[in-house]
Design a protein around this motif. Structure first.
Motif, PDB file in Angstrom:
ATOM      1  N   ARG A  36       0.561  -0.971   0.163  1.00 55.10           N
ATOM      2  CA  ARG A  36       0.054  -0.017  -0.362  1.00 55.10           C
ATOM      3  C   ARG A  36       0.671   1.239  -0.066  1.00 55.10           C
ATOM      4  O   ARG A  36       1.853   1.091   0.367  1.00 55.10           O
ATOM      5  CB  ARG A  36      -0.864   0.260   1.611  1.00 55.10           C
TER       6      ARG A  36
ATOM      7  N   GLU B 259      -1.451   7.183   2.982  1.00 53.52           N
ATOM      8  CA  GLU B 259      -2.943   7.616   2.778  1.00 53.52           C
ATOM      9  C   GLU B 259      -3.122   9.190   3.549  1.00 53.52           C
ATOM     10  O   GLU B 259      -3.147   9.401   4.527  1.00 53.52           O
ATOM     11  CB  GLU B 259      -3.827   7.002   3.026  1.00 53.52           C
TER      12      GLU B 259
ATOM     13  N   TYR C 147       0.567   8.640  -3.734  1.00 51.78           N
ATOM     14  CA  TYR C 147      -0.357   7.612  -2.630  1.00 51.78           C
ATOM     15  C   TYR C 147      -1.402   7.700  -2.709  1.00 51.78           C
ATOM     16  O   TYR C 147      -2.277   7.330  -4.258  1.00 51.78           O
ATOM     17  CB  TYR C 147      -0.127   9.202  -2.225  1.00 51.78           C
ATOM     18  N   GLU C 148      -2.404   7.245  -1.755  1.00 49.61           N
ATOM     19  CA  GLU C 148      -3.527   7.177  -1.876  1.00 49.61           C
ATOM     20  C   GLU C 148      -4.782   8.095  -0.736  1.00 49.61           C
ATOM     21  O   GLU C 148      -4.121   8.803  -0.209  1.00 49.61           O
ATOM     22  CB  GLU C 148      -4.017   6.065  -0.578  1.00 49.61           C
ATOM     23  N   TYR C 149      -6.111   8.715  -1.583  1.00 47.44           N
ATOM     24  CA  TYR C 149      -6.321   9.455  -1.306  1.00 47.44           C
ATOM     25  C   TYR C 149      -7.998   9.022  -0.839  1.00 47.44           C
ATOM     26  O   TYR C 149      -8.861   8.040  -2.106  1.00 47.44           O
ATOM     27  CB  TYR C 149      -6.255  10.753  -2.324  1.00 47.44           C
ATOM     28  N   THR C 150      -8.673   9.195   0.391  1.00 46.13           N
ATOM     29  CA  THR C 150      -9.103   9.041   1.082  1.00 46.13           C
ATOM     30  C   THR C 150     -10.176  10.004   1.339  1.00 46.13           C
ATOM     31  O   THR C 150      -9.334  10.368   1.955  1.00 46.13           O
ATOM     32  CB  THR C 150      -9.388   7.932   1.916  1.00 46.13           C
TER      33      THR C 150
END
Length: 389
Positions: free
Chosen positions: A271, A274, A333-336
């Motif tokens: 992963r 985030e 990167y992850e975006y939530t």
């Protein structure tokens, strides 16, 4: 849990497969391939070269002129380690989907289980996944006892551990784990307080109901405080550090971006860091009877996109602060965005995705408060079901 599924069913989509495995994994932790070669590349690139973690593999048998025994043998004969060099690759649980037309009695040798009547018999699937994972964790517990280490107490090694030479007896642990004098396993399933996690589910649900009934001016901050006190709701099992309201200064000026949370992954996790932004549960997404995002909902997405531009800017001044908080600059990167209710999202799922694409919000995952709660409940259920330590 992180899962690799190799399927030979041409009409079986990843979305359909994920529904079967949802008790055990989440979308970003479910890796799905339709060929043995791509699956092997995935294992090589992630587990061997980057030492990432995987909980188990499940595969169909026949793929054109090849079969899954080739990958099984490659794994079982491997001398490589995975998961931050903690475990031997040859030990990883590998489940086989039954193929009555092409399998003989001795084909199942080396696999940890054979799944009958897949995907129709969920009871059999659940039983075999549970027994395979528990068998692996029991072997791991035996290895820890053999080297004189209790991963929960994190005490100094016993005398015999310092002079340990019986590496050939280890079934799961790697020689590297022993030699680097590791004194703990930083996996959520090896050290957690199950009762506290379960109780936090009730507290979160209660808070959701209360804030919908009596919304307050500081509603978002109240959930900030809850998530700081109960970080597994955001961290899950793949992230080890939850950073709160860190200032990401822009071009060495006094202006800054301030995402609510930055979620840092374990080194062994497949992963990326985030960005996790919190908005109100009561925030509606659409105008009534109109196919348009409400301005406040749109601003929530725009805010996360602004953070995205910062994180991916390649600007040295900006990267200084990324390194300060995360230790390094990542490739991705992850975006939530946490916002809204599941009911509105569910009834407008296609429209949500359509509008996200129209506004270039496609890389922002929209998670509702119910989604977050259900995800945490599934995590608790897994910890309870597979508990060995």
């Amino acid at each position: 849990m992180t899962i690799l599924h190799i399927s030979n069913k041409s009409n079986f989509t990843k979305e359909e497969a994920l529904k079967l495995f949802q008790p055990y994994t989440e979308e970003k932790d479910f890796h799905y391939f339709k060929s043995l070669s791509k699956a092997k590349d995935f294992l090589t690139n992630n587990l061997i070269e980057k030492e990432k973690h995987l909980d188990f593999i499940i595969s169909d048998w026949k793929f054109n002129n090849d079969n899954s025994k080739t990958i099984l043998n490659w794994i079982r004969n491997s001398l490589e380690n995975y998961s931050s060099s903690n475990f031997q690759l040859k030990s990883i649980p590998f489940l086989l989907v039954e193929d009555r037309e092409n399998q003989s009695a001795n084909i199942s040798d080396g696999f940890d289980a054979v799944i009958e009547n897949f995907p129709n018999n969920f009871v059999n699937l659940k039983h075999n996944i549970t027994s395979s994972i528990k068998k692996w964790r029991t072997s791991l517990a035996d290895d820890l006892e053999l080297i004189g280490l209790d991963p929960k107490t994190k005490t100094n090694y016993s005398i015999h551990r310092k002079s340990f030479i019986s590496y050939y007896k280890l079934k799961v642990l790697s020689k590297t784990f022993v030699e680097k004098k590791s004194n703990s396993l930083n996996y959520i399933w090896s050290d957690f307080d199950y009762n506290n996690l379960v109780n936090s589910n009730e507290l979160f649900e209660k808070k959701m109901k209360e804030t919908l009934r009596k919304p307050t001016k500081y509603l978002e901050k109240e959930f900030h405080e809850f998530l700081c006190d109960n970080p597994t709701f955001v961290k899950g099992e793949n992230f080890n550090k939850l950073l709160y309201e860190k200032h990401l200064y822009i071009n060495n000026t006094r202006r800054y971006n301030e995402p609510d949370f930055i979620n840092k992954p374990y080194e062994y996790s497949i992963r990326y860091p985030e960005i996790f932004e919190v908005k109100r549960q009561s925030q509606r997404l659409f105008w009534k009877n109109k196919d348009q995002l409400l301005s406040k909902a749109k601003k929530g997405f725009e805010q996360v996109v602004r953070y995205k531009k910062y994180m991916e800017s390649k600007n040295e001044a900006n990267e200084f602060y990324i390194k300060k908080y995360l230790g390094k600059v990542y490739n991705e990167y992850e975006y939530t965005l946490l916002m809204g209710s599941s009911e509105e999202k569910r009834y407008n799922e296609n429209l949500v995705e359509e509008l996200k694409n129209d506004f270039n919000f496609s890389e922002v995952s929209l998670v509702t408060y119910e989604d977050l709660l259900n995800k945490h409940i599934r995590l608790c259920d897994r910890l309870n079901e597979f508990n060995i330590f």
